[in-house]
Design a protein around this motif. Sequence first.
Motif, PDB file in Angstrom:
ATOM      1  N   UNK A 187      -2.085  36.729  50.366  1.00  0.00           N
ATOM      2  CA  UNK A 187      -3.070  35.432  50.968  1.00  0.00           C
ATOM      3  C   UNK A 187      -2.753  35.046  52.274  1.00  0.00           C
ATOM      4  N   UNK A 188      -1.432  35.085  52.764  1.00  0.00           N
ATOM      5  CA  UNK A 188      -0.577  34.504  54.655  1.00  0.00           C
ATOM      6  C   UNK A 188      -0.711  35.568  55.566  1.00  0.00           C
ATOM      7  N   UNK A 189      -0.552  37.158  54.685  1.00  0.00           N
ATOM      8  CA  UNK A 189      -0.780  37.729  55.658  1.00  0.00           C
ATOM      9  C   UNK A 189      -1.650  38.409  55.945  1.00  0.00           C
ATOM     10  N   UNK A 190      -2.618  38.716  55.066  1.00  0.00           N
ATOM     11  CA  UNK A 190      -4.531  38.472  55.694  1.00  0.00           C
ATOM     12  C   UNK A 190      -5.375  37.026  56.602  1.00  0.00           C
ATOM     13  N   UNK A 191      -4.960  36.130  55.859  1.00  0.00           N
ATOM     14  CA  UNK A 191      -5.111  34.834  57.248  1.00  0.00           C
ATOM     15  C   UNK A 191      -4.612  34.940  58.045  1.00  0.00           C
ATOM     16  N   UNK A 192      -3.281  35.503  58.280  1.00  0.00           N
ATOM     17  CA  UNK A 192      -2.782  35.347  59.869  1.00  0.00           C
ATOM     18  C   UNK A 192      -3.545  36.671  60.136  1.00  0.00           C
ATOM     19  N   UNK A 193      -3.792  37.800  59.793  1.00  0.00           N
ATOM     20  CA  UNK A 193      -5.237  39.053  60.359  1.00  0.00           C
ATOM     21  C   UNK A 193      -5.758  38.438  61.458  1.00  0.00           C
TER      22      UNK A 193
END
Length: 453
Positions: free
Chosen positions: A108-114
């Motif tokens: 979730x956080x990896x995709x949000x940062x992207x």
Amino acid sequence: MTMTAAATVNPIVSAPVLATIIRLSLPNMLAMVATAAVAIAETVYVGLLGTGALAGMALVFPIIMLQQMMSAGAMGGGVSSAISRAIGANDDARARSLAYHTVLIALGLGLAITLVMFVFGRPIYSALGGHGEALEQALIYSNVVFLGALTIWLCNLLASIIRGAGNMTVPSSTLLAVAILQVVIGGGLGLGLGPVPRLGMFGIALGQVIAYGIGALIMFRFLRSGACRIVLPVSGVRLRGEHFADILKVGALACVSSFQSVLTVLILTALVARFGHEALAGYGIGSRLEFMLIPFTFAVGVSMVPMVGMAIGAGQPERARRAAWTGGMLAFAITTTIGLLGWLMPSAWAGMFTDNPQVLAAARSYLIWAGPSFGFYGLGLCLYFAAQGAGRVLGPVLAGTARLVSVILGGWWLVATDQPQWMLFALVGLSMVVYGLTTAYAIHITRWGPKRA
């Protein structure tokens, strides 16, 4: 052997405290020194691409550091804390479920940062002063790195799961391999070594993504192999809000500390820049010695998380506190020594980087006024990690707020009254003292473990 018997001989909750800290810290120290070396190497070969590329890298670097601090230190600490407390309580089923929830948080956080960086990357770098070629080079690098943000989050959070289980060797050796791969792949793709085409900033960023992706795969395989006390499940786990909350109550709050640290650095950089390029260059040289505090403090600090967490889970809050203060004093001794060496021999350090007399004078001034306070920063940072292990990070986060406020108010007064450069560097040292002592006080007054009946 039963799980109860295994728990009673867990050396992390039974072996001598100082010896355990040293044993857990040494592998982390090697990995952190390698990571610091990568930052230096990357700066060297980006410089070979030209001034525009170097300026572009400088724009992206604070955001890259923020992501690393949040994934490896803040959220990673929340993961290690929750898992180590479960293992200390001999609840392996809970630890496996927490590991599963950790992977979902990383996704979730990896995709949000992207998403955030693709939408807001250009405005952010423009606000930091980027324009022209520097801005375009920053965007090339940023778009590739943050397209692969998921690999960085997975790599760092999987490492935190393994650390939470008390294994420091596998994460450290894997991250050492990641550091080597990042230099080899990023340098090769960026500069076009041998038959490889010269891809510039695109290639350098791609090297980082590939290296972290390989690191994530190595640690995922280790967690599935049965060699770790925690076997990471890939299905059949019921999602529990309480398990997300156990990680996020520490990790999310600790992310505030990461934001504060980056904001403090940006404010100090802007204040120093008022005195000219020579002062800024001197501050950069002096703060490079300060940067050397991070590998040692982080190495001791991340060993605190499972030591404190397992002790809390095993119902040994007194051992948890003893570990925290022992680790804090060890970090204080190491970082004070580094600071005092800079204070005693500022010209020896600064002379390694420049012979410009004005830059040398600024670097010497920084080390003389800020160097003696380095130990308080090391103390505060190590105790912050210990608080993560206990699941009680509010006090250390507020200590970071106190440091930020002291820099803002002190900086405002220095600018308003037109004070000399040395007073700004003295403010840096004062802010470190504020951070260290406030964190220590917060640890002292905060109850760890279950409330007494």
